[in-house]
Design an enzyme around this catalytic site. Structure first.
Site, PDB file in Angstrom:
ATOM      1  N   HIS A 139       0.804  -1.221   0.000  1.00 42.18           N
ATOM      2  CA  HIS A 139       0.000   0.000   0.000  1.00 42.18           C
ATOM      3  C   HIS A 139       0.840   1.276   0.000  1.00 42.18           C
ATOM      4  O   HIS A 139       0.349   2.316  -0.444  1.00 42.18           O
ATOM      5  CB  HIS A 139      -0.935   0.013   1.209  1.00 42.18           C
ATOM      6  N   GLY A 140       2.050   1.226   0.475  1.00 39.73           N
ATOM      7  CA  GLY A 140       2.826   2.457   0.481  1.00 39.73           C
ATOM      8  C   GLY A 140       4.178   2.325   1.139  1.00 39.73           C
ATOM      9  O   GLY A 140       4.406   1.409   1.936  1.00 39.73           O
TER      10      GLY A 140
END
Length: 477
Positions: free
Chosen positions: A326-327
């Site tokens: 996700h990041g």
């Protein structure tokens, strides 16, 4: 180009009209139009990244053909690793280079050593995590002989860049979507109407629920030291509905628009906030990603077939990798690890498959036990979302600490009744439609006056309560 933009409302009817004027018998011409439209759609942000998609498509298309003609296991495995390294190499460079540099420098600083490595001014290509996983699924399935490689490069380009789901999913498997580019697609009025209905509901989720909740979530998270515990709880609540409305809204619009062109995408959300435990939540949230990790990471690692240690190891791996997907921030890693901790007791007690049926199936209201289960699952999910939203891990822990103070029981400083009313209306409609593919699917079975009154209400709410325009959250992933 955003789904909720004037440009897209001009772009879509033009592409739709030309597509069906070409005729369903001209499959290659339709695929060419989809590929061109998809590149225009994506290039609207930054045309330079079109070369990245094109290169990724060329690599996996070529490797797929070579895997078909190669019988030697060692060479087939080498080809697979070329695809994996190229795709994950691009993803790692654009998304994680600065993260690893900063983490390495911080590690040396912690031990009293200075390390001088410069970060780069890297622009993250929109949706790179989504189309990277999509092309990887093609190569892996061809390698495992679950899919015949395509010889039609145009169809493969259209598959990789298909504009409705290009930048934020669902992450389509080649086994589902690619074959649809090889067959004749007929215009079916009923499917088109159903697609428009789902897209309308997705638009409502995005511009009314997500964007309005974002205003208050941002206000509270960005000034968390100024608010009481009850307001911080309200901020986490708003973010929970922001991210759900934003992401599932995108998926609904993508699936609905795809139906206009004769394509069927996989379901990506199944009313996750009505889950009775965290295992059920993860079967219902971002289904295309969780099943991707299950099939291409969890099962190859041994899944649940080994002993307790292997089960625990594999559970933490899949959740932490999912968080990192996700990041490039430690907050996402902690978010993933926290969900693994939530999941672990169910796995060890062999209760992770208890709630596989529909909650309150055949009933209007849940039992008291189900209410408690849903409330508990929503609350621990909400706590995890704080790490997902916070700028860093320290802020997340401070946010949670400040939330659980005596001020948790005083009246919150921010309590927007209108937005809370809209969220309540949204949750009510979702509850009534929870047995369908999406919340308002079954409205088609109601009498025409009821249907049109409901559609009119949604349109009025969209025009009356559209929040400040925000990019879809998952564009950054």
């Amino acid at each position: 180009m955003l789904f909720n933009s004037i440009e897209f409302f001009i772009f879509l009817p033009i592409v739709f009209t030309i597509y069906w004027l070409i005729g369903s018998k001209r499959i290659k011409q339709q695929n060419l139009l989809i590929a061109i439209a998809s590149y225009v759609f994506y290039g609207w942000w930054d045309w330079r990244f079109l070369f990245l998609i094109l290169f990724s498509s060329l690599v996996d298309y070529t490797i797929g053909l070579k895997l078909k003609s190669e019988d030697k296991p060692s060479k087939r495995k080498a080809l697979l690793w070329v695809s994996i390294c190229v795709n994950l190499g691009f993803l790692g460079f654009f998304k994680y280079y600065n993260f690893f540099v900063d983490s390495l420098v911080d590690s040396f600083t912690f031990f009293g050593r200075e390390l001088s490595i410069n970060t780069l001014n890297i622009i993250l290509p929109v949706g790179i995590s989504f189309y990277t996983f999509q092309t990887l699924s093609y190569t892996i399935d061809v390698y495992n002989k679950k899919l015949e490689p395509t010889k039609d490069f145009l169809a493969f380009m259209a598959f990789v860049s298909f504009f409705p789901q290009l930048v934020a999913g669902p992450i389509e498997r080649a086994t589902n979507l690619l074959p649809q580019f090889h067959v004749k697609r007929e215009f079916v009025y009923k499917d088109a109407v159903d697609g428009l209905r789902q897209a309308l509901w997705g638009l409502f989720k995005k511009v009314v629920i997500a964007d309005n909740c974002a205003t208050y979530a941002n206000m509270i998270f960005n000034n968390q030291e100024d608010y009481s515990g009850s307001t911080l709880l309200m901020g986490a609540f708003f973010f929970a509905f922001q991210i759900y409305g934003d992401f599932s809204g995108y998926s609904d619009i993508a699936i609905g628009i795809s139906r206009l062109f004769g394509f069927n995408l996989k379901r990506n959300f199944a009313f996750p906030y009505f889950s009775r435990d965290i295992a059920e939540f993860w079967r219902r949230w971002h289904i295309s990603l969780s099943t991707w990790f299950r099939d291409y990471l969890y099962i190859p690692l041994g899944g649940s077939r080994g002993g307790t240690k292997m089960k625990v190891r594999n559970t933490f791996i899949i959740f932490i990798v999912s968080g990192f997907w996700h990041g490039a921030n430690w907050t996402f890693v902690v978010w993933g690890a926290l969900n693994a901790i939530y999941f672990l007791p169910l796995l060890l007690l062999n209760k992770n498959r208890v709630n596989t049926n529909l909650v309150a199936e055949g009933k209007y209201l849940p039992t008291i036990r189900e209410v408690f289960q849903m409330a508990t699952t929503f609350f621990i999910t909400l706590i995890a979302w704080i790490f997902f939203r916070a700028d860093n891990v320290t802020n997340a822990f401070v946010y949670i600490k400040d939330m659980f103070t005596s001020s948790l029981f005083i009246k919150p400083e921010i309590f927007p009744l209108t937005i809370l009313g809209l969220v309540t209306f949204f949750a009510f409609i979702e509850w009534l439609g929870r047995s369908g593919e999406y919340a308002i699917e079954k409205i088609d079975f109601m009498k025409r006056p009821v249907r049109w009154c409901f559609y009119f209400l949604l349109v009025v709410l969209i025009f009356s309560f559209t929040g400040e325009q925000q990019e879809f959250i998952y564009f950054q992933f």
